[in-house]
Scaffold this motif. Structure first.
Motif, short mmCIF file in Angstrom:
data_model
loop_
_atom_site.label_atom_id
_atom_site.label_comp_id
_atom_site.label_asym_id
_atom_site.label_seq_id
_atom_site.Cartn_x
_atom_site.Cartn_y
_atom_site.Cartn_z
N THR A 283 0.85 -1.19 0.00
CA THR A 283 0.00 0.00 0.00
C THR A 283 0.89 1.24 0.00
OG1 THR A 283 -1.72 1.20 1.22
CG2 THR A 283 -0.09 0.08 2.52
N ASN A 331 -2.77 -8.47 -3.98
CA ASN A 331 -3.63 -7.98 -2.90
C ASN A 331 -5.06 -8.40 -3.20
OD1 ASN A 331 -1.26 -5.87 -2.72
ND2 ASN A 331 -2.44 -5.62 -0.84
N GLU A 333 -9.05 -7.44 -3.22
CA GLU A 333 -9.93 -6.26 -3.34
C GLU A 333 -10.69 -6.00 -2.04
OE1 GLU A 333 -13.60 -4.87 -6.26
OE2 GLU A 333 -13.42 -6.97 -5.64
N SER A 339 -6.64 -0.43 1.69
CA SER A 339 -7.65 0.12 0.79
C SER A 339 -7.24 -0.11 -0.66
CB SER A 339 -7.83 1.61 1.04
OG SER A 339 -6.68 2.33 0.64
N VAL A 340 -8.23 -0.19 -1.52
CA VAL A 340 -7.96 -0.32 -2.96
C VAL A 340 -7.14 0.88 -3.44
CG1 VAL A 340 -9.03 -0.32 -5.24
CG2 VAL A 340 -9.95 -1.79 -3.43
N GLU A 341 -7.48 2.07 -2.94
CA GLU A 341 -6.75 3.28 -3.33
C GLU A 341 -5.27 3.15 -2.98
OE1 GLU A 341 -6.55 8.09 -2.31
OE2 GLU A 341 -7.74 6.72 -1.06
N GLU A 344 -3.51 0.62 -5.27
CA GLU A 344 -3.32 1.12 -6.63
C GLU A 344 -2.23 2.19 -6.69
OE1 GLU A 344 -7.28 2.26 -7.69
OE2 GLU A 344 -7.77 0.27 -8.50
N LEU A 367 -4.71 -7.06 -8.25
CA LEU A 367 -5.72 -6.88 -7.22
C LEU A 367 -6.82 -7.90 -7.51
CD1 LEU A 367 -6.53 -5.07 -4.80
CD2 LEU A 367 -7.71 -3.60 -6.44
N THR A 369 -10.13 -9.63 -7.55
CA THR A 369 -11.53 -9.25 -7.37
C THR A 369 -12.26 -10.24 -6.47
OG1 THR A 369 -11.55 -8.28 -9.58
CG2 THR A 369 -13.69 -8.74 -8.57
#
Length: 394
Positions: A283, A331, A333, A339-341, A344, A367, A369
């Motif tokens: 992250t 990672n 989802e 967090s996804v943010e 990414e 990521l 799903t």
């Protein structure tokens, strides 16, 4: 002697840190502009009220910019990271001793003793394929999970202790599709090594509540819990590289959760690591330090907290020190820890580094799903195929 004039009571109250009554909730006291007075609640959710200002000041000046010599940047970044581990260089002989070896179908299982540092002689588990070596190898790095009774046994099936075996089987059924990663890898031709970190398994005695005290006590003695964890992983990688059964040019670091953090960390620090698989620990730092994140609780965060590092490098910047060597980062989802943010942001930073070295094909980020904090069979199959691609043949 000069006499000091004292101002009226409201100012005295301000000097004492007491907030006088305000005509409107949240309004600053008379005579003070917004933002100049913290008020009575200066800590919320374990974060200072000026947390956003602190995060805004982090510009990670030692991150790779795409300019200049990449090897020179690696040396600078690695040297700064190594300095912040707070661990002196340790050249203690490993003095490896095999205390138990048994044949299995296609491989041998061992218990070995070795000096991981000058202070600690530890018991480790190793699986070695039959047949002529040297073999590709994997350093297996266990997770945290607030489960301290087993460490190395989370990764290699323990044949020597029924209690640990039952605990380990329950763990892998929950997180690893009932597979022991080490046993799966040795069947694919990899020698594997797993070692307990301080506080787990044979080196146990740690509790969740005791982690902060352990960390602070190490800080008080000029050391660091996270730094010790990182340095011991470096030593374990060096041990693997020195074993006659292992091809020192084909060693992978593999881990899940805290082990995933440890995997890219040791790849950044040790040139013995030729490829990396990191699952469920990546992250951006700023995106991790938000209200509600598990990191804000303290506790387990101390195993991954290097004081002062954020003044120089973001989390993906550290992992990128390992470029352009092959690395796979997964990672989930739905993982509540990241967090996804944040994921990414980290993936974009890492992608830019590998591509700047014309090595974009050596970095895989994904990521998954619909998945949370797990390393299931499908993920494992993809990860092990990645390792085979880069390490299976000399």
């Amino acid at each position: 002697m000069k006499r000091r004039a004292f101002v009226a009571l409201p100012a005295v109250a301000l000097a004492a840190g007491q907030l006088p009554a305000s005509p409107a909730a949240g309004a600053p006291p008379a005579g003070l502009s917004a933002g100049t007075f913290e008020g009575p609640s200066v800590v919320t959710g374990n974060m200072p009220v000026f947390a956003e200002q602190l995060k805004a000041e982090l510009d990670f000046p030692l991150a790779w910019t795409g300019r200049g010599s990449f090897p020179a940047w690696q040396r600078r970044a690695r040297a700064k990271f190594r300095e912040l581990l707070l661990q002196p260089e340790d050249r203690t002989a490993f003095d490896v001793e095999i205390i138990d070896e048994q044949p299995r179908d296609g491989y041998r299982q061992r218990q070995v003793l070795f000096n991981v540092t000058r202070h600690s002689r530890v018991r480790a588990l190793m699986l070695v394929p039959d047949g002529p070596g040297p073999h590709p190898a994997a350093l297996l790095l266990h997770d945290h999970g607030s489960k301290f009774d087993i460490g190395k046994e989370k990764l290699i099936e323990p044949w020597y202790d029924e209690t640990r075996l039952a605990s380990a089987r329950a763990w892998i059924e929950t997180l690893f599709s009932a597979r022991f990663l080490g046993n799966t890898l040795v069947e694919r031709g990899y020698a594997v090594l797993a070692v307990d970190s301080l506080g787990w398994g044979d080196r146990g005695g740690l509790t969740y509540e005791g982690q902060q005290a352990l960390a602070s006590n190490l800080y008080n003695m000029g050391s660091s819990l996270a730094g010790l964890l990182a340095y011991e992983d470096m030593r374990a990688a060096a041990l693997l590289a020195a074993l006659p059964e292992v091809d020192s040019r084909r060693i992978a670091a593999i881990g899940f959760s805290m082990g995933g953090y440890r995997a890219w960390q040791v790849a950044a620090l040790s040139r013995h690591i030729a490829a990396t698989v990191s699952v469920c620990w990546m992250t951006g730092l700023k995106e991790m330090m938000v209200t509600g994140n598990n990191t804000l609780r303290g506790g387990s965060a101390f195993h991954m907290l290097h004081p002062g590092l954020a003044q120089f490098l973001d989390i993906p910047d550290v992992a990128s020190i390992a470029a352009p060597r092959p690395m796979m980062v997964f990672n989930g989802e739905l993982d509540k820890l990241f967090s996804v943010e944040g994921v990414e942001v980290a993936y974009r930073k890492m992608r830019a580094v590998w591509e700047s070295q014309r090595a974009g094909d050596r970095l895989t980020t994904k990521l998954w799903t619909g998945l949370g904090h797990t390393f299931n069979a499908e993920m494992q199959d993809e990860a092990f195929a990645f390792l085979d691609r880069w390490l299976a043949r000399p």
